[in-house]
Design an enzyme around this catalytic site. Sequence first.
Site, PDB file in Angstrom:
ATOM      1  N   ASP A 266       1.630   6.681  -6.561  1.00  0.00           N
ATOM      2  CA  ASP A 266       2.005   7.486  -5.395  1.00  0.00           C
ATOM      3  C   ASP A 266       0.966   8.580  -5.164  1.00  0.00           C
ATOM      4  O   ASP A 266       1.264   9.782  -5.199  1.00  0.00           O
ATOM      5  CB  ASP A 266       3.394   8.088  -5.604  1.00  0.00           C
ATOM      6  CG  ASP A 266       4.458   7.018  -5.812  1.00  0.00           C
ATOM      7  OD1 ASP A 266       4.249   5.876  -5.362  1.00  0.00           O
ATOM      8  OD2 ASP A 266       5.498   7.326  -6.431  1.00  0.00           O
ATOM      9  N   LYS A 288       2.549  -0.343  -8.362  1.00  0.00           N
ATOM     10  CA  LYS A 288       3.272  -0.082  -7.111  1.00  0.00           C
ATOM     11  C   LYS A 288       2.448   0.851  -6.238  1.00  0.00           C
ATOM     12  O   LYS A 288       2.038   1.929  -6.667  1.00  0.00           O
ATOM     13  CB  LYS A 288       4.639   0.539  -7.403  1.00  0.00           C
ATOM     14  CG  LYS A 288       5.488   0.769  -6.161  1.00  0.00           C
ATOM     15  CD  LYS A 288       6.880   1.267  -6.517  1.00  0.00           C
ATOM     16  CE  LYS A 288       6.887   2.753  -6.838  1.00  0.00           C
ATOM     17  NZ  LYS A 288       6.631   3.614  -5.651  1.00  0.00           N
ATOM     18  N   HIS A 290       1.671   2.755  -2.232  1.00  0.00           N
ATOM     19  CA  HIS A 290       2.181   3.244  -0.940  1.00  0.00           C
ATOM     20  C   HIS A 290       0.976   3.251  -0.001  1.00  0.00           C
ATOM     21  O   HIS A 290       0.347   4.278   0.218  1.00  0.00           O
ATOM     22  CB  HIS A 290       2.771   4.650  -1.072  1.00  0.00           C
ATOM     23  CG  HIS A 290       4.212   4.679  -1.435  1.00  0.00           C
ATOM     24  ND1 HIS A 290       5.193   4.129  -0.642  1.00  0.00           N
ATOM     25  CD2 HIS A 290       4.849   5.200  -2.520  1.00  0.00           C
ATOM     26  CE1 HIS A 290       6.373   4.315  -1.218  1.00  0.00           C
ATOM     27  NE2 HIS A 290       6.194   4.948  -2.366  1.00  0.00           N
ATOM     28  N   LYS A 322       9.262  -0.312   1.821  1.00  0.00           N
ATOM     29  CA  LYS A 322      10.651  -0.029   2.226  1.00  0.00           C
ATOM     30  C   LYS A 322      10.893  -0.390   3.690  1.00  0.00           C
ATOM     31  O   LYS A 322      11.296   0.441   4.506  1.00  0.00           O
ATOM     32  CB  LYS A 322      11.016   1.429   1.955  1.00  0.00           C
ATOM     33  CG  LYS A 322      11.020   1.809   0.473  1.00  0.00           C
ATOM     34  CD  LYS A 322      11.524   3.227   0.278  1.00  0.00           C
ATOM     35  CE  LYS A 322      11.653   3.565  -1.205  1.00  0.00           C
ATOM     36  NZ  LYS A 322      10.342   3.751  -1.853  1.00  0.00           N
ATOM     37  N   ASP A 325      13.204  -1.843   9.661  1.00  0.00           N
ATOM     38  CA  ASP A 325      13.389  -1.975  11.105  1.00  0.00           C
ATOM     39  C   ASP A 325      14.000  -3.327  11.461  1.00  0.00           C
ATOM     40  O   ASP A 325      14.346  -4.122  10.586  1.00  0.00           O
ATOM     41  CB  ASP A 325      12.047  -1.778  11.815  1.00  0.00           C
ATOM     42  CG  ASP A 325      12.186  -0.992  13.108  1.00  0.00           C
ATOM     43  OD1 ASP A 325      13.076  -1.356  13.897  1.00  0.00           O
ATOM     44  OD2 ASP A 325      11.415  -0.040  13.321  1.00  0.00           O
ATOM     45  N   SER A 385      17.036   6.581  -6.772  1.00  0.00           N
ATOM     46  CA  SER A 385      17.072   7.577  -7.848  1.00  0.00           C
ATOM     47  C   SER A 385      17.108   9.005  -7.330  1.00  0.00           C
ATOM     48  O   SER A 385      17.011   9.942  -8.112  1.00  0.00           O
ATOM     49  CB  SER A 385      15.846   7.397  -8.756  1.00  0.00           C
ATOM     50  OG  SER A 385      14.648   7.490  -7.996  1.00  0.00           O
TER      51      SER A 385
END
Length: 494
Positions: A266, A288, A290, A322, A325, A385
């Site tokens: 991140d 992971k 973004h 995430k 839409d 979380s």
Amino acid sequence: METTTIDIQALKKELVLDLIQIGALKFGRFTLKSGIVSPFYVDLRIIGPKMLRQFSVLLYHVMTVKGLTNMEKRVICGVPYSALTFSSCMSMTYDLPMVICRKERKQYGTGNMVEGIYTKNETNCILIEDVITSGASIVETAEKLENEGLLVTDALVFLTREQLPLTNGMHILKKGEKVYNVHPCLTMTEVTQVLLDEGKMSQEQREDILQFIGTNTFSETKTTAVPQKKKELTFTERAELTNNEFSKKLFKLMEEKQTNLCVAADITSKDDLLKLADETGPEICMLKTHIDTLDDQPDEQFTQQLKELAKKHNFLIFEDRKLADIGQVVKQQYARGPFKIAQWSDLCNSHLVSGGSATVKALKESLKEENITEPRGLLLIAQMSTEGATTGESTKQEALKVALENPDFVSGFICQSKLRDDLDQFLYCTPGVRLDVKGDSLGQQYNSPEYVVCEKKCDVIIVGRGIYHDKERQNAAKLYRKLGWEAYQKRIQQ
């Protein structure tokens, strides 16, 4: 009363609906004698004469089908005391000789443990029971009858909670060298199917009940109610349970590489992200990203470098987009636009707010339209979380429903605990893992690797600031890898 002229299936359906109507079968949360909290409760002591006669029809039907009516020198005996009404009704309706077994021997009168006419070591006794859970009462009664010289091999039961193994439609109870065959008229699987078909129960309710049954079983060799603990499967074993190619790939990678650590990158710099991937790559199963938070616009060269690092260090890429839409928009976000996520990311995730099934359908279509054949997976966001997250029980149930409908593409869930103990084909990935703090000023809440993997039974620990804020990133990754894998080893050995 001849059972050959009766539609047995129609009778079963009628009885199930009547049991609900009179409150003999209830759904909710009930603490049983064993201490287990059950989602359903059965009390057949409140049934009336009509239903009692119908129960007798079903019991005698099973008795006939199983060939027990052909036994020579046979009597029936109700398991004391709730099943005595069943055996009495059967005895009167079908002219069946009957004996009564006491729970304890009386110190007055005849002092008999068993009342009735029989010949020791010659008369066969068929037990009658209303509901079976562990089978302890059947075995206990059988032993008392055998001690008095009766021969016992079989029992009839109206309803099984299915918490004992079923073999060819019957339960097999064992005590030492003795074996007792238990023949049920009705199962909870049948009961819940009737209620589902009649609109009296939702699919989610039925799945919860069947899950409870599957995870609260009793050993067929036990005569006391000791639940069997479900065996924890290895990642290799779980890879064999799924046809989802991405899931197979990740399960096998984790086992081979011995890591269940996912680093959450991140961060906002492309160069720093690539550096983090190279530093921690040897320790992780997934990275992971973004992609939309990077300050410098990512391009095809950047994503190619990322893929090369993934190949070099043998990890998979998870873009934490995430998606949320409508279907047409998420198709563009996933496969096209400036990021072209589907081209380089092995895994993506999605909210369910716009309709989970529609989202999954759109994403699968986009892979087909872009001719992407590499294994791709999707995680559904079931739990988060952060403090105050609105992902409640309804979100969890919708996630389970969509996953079960699309197992070829949905690989699992973003969650804080394993959603269902019987669904080992899915991956359970948990963010918010950190050792040194419990939360931040923006509502993030943290848990330890052992708590997440052992207590909550999740598979992949997702660690962000606990690694990328550390001055020694690689050493931090090594530590979290070690703790995560040790927790997994502890879980499968429990």
